[in-house]
Write an enzyme that holds these catalytic residues in place. Structure first.
Site, PDB file in Angstrom:
ATOM      1  N   SER A 134       4.524   4.419   1.140  1.00 27.37           N
ATOM      2  CA  SER A 134       4.582   5.122   1.673  1.00 27.37           C
ATOM      3  C   SER A 134       5.244   6.367   0.829  1.00 27.37           C
ATOM      4  O   SER A 134       5.713   7.501   1.059  1.00 27.37           O
ATOM      5  CB  SER A 134       5.697   4.913   3.115  1.00 27.37           C
ATOM      6  OG  SER A 134       6.821   3.973   2.384  1.00 27.37           O
ATOM      7  N   ILE A 140       5.619   4.514  -6.379  1.00 30.03           N
ATOM      8  CA  ILE A 140       4.680   4.349  -6.442  1.00 30.03           C
ATOM      9  C   ILE A 140       3.550   3.818  -6.288  1.00 30.03           C
ATOM     10  O   ILE A 140       2.429   4.512  -6.098  1.00 30.03           O
ATOM     11  CB  ILE A 140       5.210   2.661  -7.830  1.00 30.03           C
ATOM     12  CG1 ILE A 140       5.557   3.112  -8.806  1.00 30.03           C
ATOM     13  CG2 ILE A 140       3.574   2.411  -8.590  1.00 30.03           C
ATOM     14  CD1 ILE A 140       7.166   2.144  -9.428  1.00 30.03           C
ATOM     15  N   TYR A 156      17.559  -9.650  -7.569  1.00 30.94           N
ATOM     16  CA  TYR A 156      16.160  -9.115  -7.955  1.00 30.94           C
ATOM     17  C   TYR A 156      15.405  -9.953  -9.143  1.00 30.94           C
ATOM     18  O   TYR A 156      14.080 -10.178  -8.518  1.00 30.94           O
ATOM     19  CB  TYR A 156      16.627  -8.040  -8.700  1.00 30.94           C
ATOM     20  CG  TYR A 156      15.135  -6.781  -8.961  1.00 30.94           C
ATOM     21  CD1 TYR A 156      14.538  -6.655  -7.785  1.00 30.94           C
ATOM     22  CD2 TYR A 156      15.402  -6.338 -10.048  1.00 30.94           C
ATOM     23  CE1 TYR A 156      13.233  -5.891  -7.617  1.00 30.94           C
ATOM     24  CE2 TYR A 156      14.199  -5.661  -9.890  1.00 30.94           C
ATOM     25  CZ  TYR A 156      13.454  -5.601  -9.114  1.00 30.94           C
ATOM     26  OH  TYR A 156      12.079  -4.070  -9.249  1.00 30.94           O
ATOM     27  N   VAL A 190      12.254   3.413 -12.962  1.00 32.53           N
ATOM     28  CA  VAL A 190      10.594   4.217 -12.512  1.00 32.53           C
ATOM     29  C   VAL A 190      11.470   4.841 -11.543  1.00 32.53           C
ATOM     30  O   VAL A 190      11.776   4.856 -11.244  1.00 32.53           O
ATOM     31  CB  VAL A 190       9.567   3.078 -12.093  1.00 32.53           C
ATOM     32  CG1 VAL A 190       8.941   4.663 -11.529  1.00 32.53           C
ATOM     33  CG2 VAL A 190       9.078   2.280 -12.501  1.00 32.53           C
ATOM     34  N   THR A 199      12.266   6.758  -8.778  1.00 34.04           N
ATOM     35  CA  THR A 199      11.396   6.476  -7.324  1.00 34.04           C
ATOM     36  C   THR A 199      12.727   6.069  -6.567  1.00 34.04           C
ATOM     37  O   THR A 199      13.856   6.516  -6.427  1.00 34.04           O
ATOM     38  CB  THR A 199      10.818   5.330  -7.204  1.00 34.04           C
ATOM     39  OG1 THR A 199      11.334   4.300  -7.156  1.00 34.04           O
ATOM     40  CG2 THR A 199       9.501   4.858  -8.128  1.00 34.04           C
TER      41      THR A 199
END
Length: 294
Positions: A49, A52, A192, A225, A227
């Site tokens: 949605s 990336i 993570y 990245v 995002t």
């Protein structure tokens, strides 16, 4: 050029290190000697949605793949699918809460009924936590939620979709990890990185166990990245990062060439250094952490 020349040059060097080698297939297993034609390939991509995932769905649509966009928010997914079909491609949006294992099973069943299975599964959805280890252990619910979305959910999708790939003798599973997995020493990312390391291990084993049966795997070790996922973290403000479109190109390259992995140059170099001098890598990471978090 709005930035000072030295700063601009430094950022360009950093970004060059974030990008993979020119030929990610070099010196690694290459089951697909010719690029795979993605026309008509059924591609299920989670986390589609935004970020990336949204950028990748657009690129796969341009390659005339059948895009199955999966995420939680139906409104955003519908917009993603509409953009693809508006450009003449084929897409469907299937909302799913990937933290719910039964919902994943229902998604797999729905996909099987609608289009008969998936040729390429891309486990892109994820949850990131940037927090000291001691604090993470005090918030156990966050540990569990991270493992569920980053590890259990991809495994559940593989569990549901891989049998069809094996039966057909062809399939590809692309798993999104992080460059921190390759160094094993990134501070503030214990939970993570652990979740992504687990997924990375499964990804490699898929190739060794199922590769001879036509089902292959690729792991993408992304650097930073730009995002929505990193937006709340103020420490990232102003740092060099790949764009979502650049990161999406990694997915397309992976789908077309089926490498074992795609990783940033700097991560590959640190991984090689770690094999001979792990204490050096620890010291390097500790110093980097002190610079970013004085």
């Amino acid at each position: 050029m709005s930035k000072r020349p030295l700063r601009w040059l430094t950022e360009q060097i950093t970004l060059a290190g974030m990008r993979p080698p020119i030929s990610p297939q070099l010196l690694i297993n290459r089951p697909a000697m010719q690029p795979v034609d993605l026309t008509g390939k059924r591609i299920l991509l989670t986390g589609a949605s935004s970020g990336i995932g949204a950028a990748a769905t657009k690129q796969f649509g341009l390659h005339r793949a059948v895009v199955v966009a999966v995420a939680r928010r139906k409104d955003l997914l519908d917009a993603v699918a509409d953009r693809i079909t508006g450009d003449g491609g084929t897409a469907m949006s299937l909302p799913c809460d990937l933290s719910d294992m039964e919902a994943i099973d229902a998604l797999v069943e729905d996909v099987e009924k609608r289009i008969g299975g998936i040729d390429i599964l891309i486990n892109n959805a994820g949850r990131s936590i940037r927090r000291p280890l001691a604090e993470s252990l005090e918030r156990w619910h966050d540990v569990e939620r991270t493992m569920v979305l980053n590890y259990y959910a991809p495994l559940r999708l593989i569990r549901g979709l891989a049998p069809g790939m094996l039966e057909r003798g062809d399939g590809h599973i692309i798993n999104v990890a992080t460059w921190g997995v390759l160094s094993e020493a990134s501070p503030l990312f214990s939970v993570y990185n652990a979740s992504k390391a687990a997924l990375s291990a499964v990804s490699r084993i898929i190739e060794t166990e199922w590769g001879s049966q036509g089902v292959h795997s690729t792991t993408l070790y992304y650097p930073l990245v730009a995002t929505p996922m990193i937006a709340p973290t103020k420490a990232y403000d102003g740092l060099p990062a790949l764009t979502a479109a650049e990161a999406a190109e990694w997915m397309v390259t992976a789908a077309r060439t089926r490498p074992v992995r795609i990783a940033p140059r700097v991560a590959v170099a640190v991984n090689a250094l770690d094999s001979i001098g792990p204490r050096w890598v620890n010291a390097l990471m500790q110093r980097r952490n002190e610079q970013l978090n004085p």
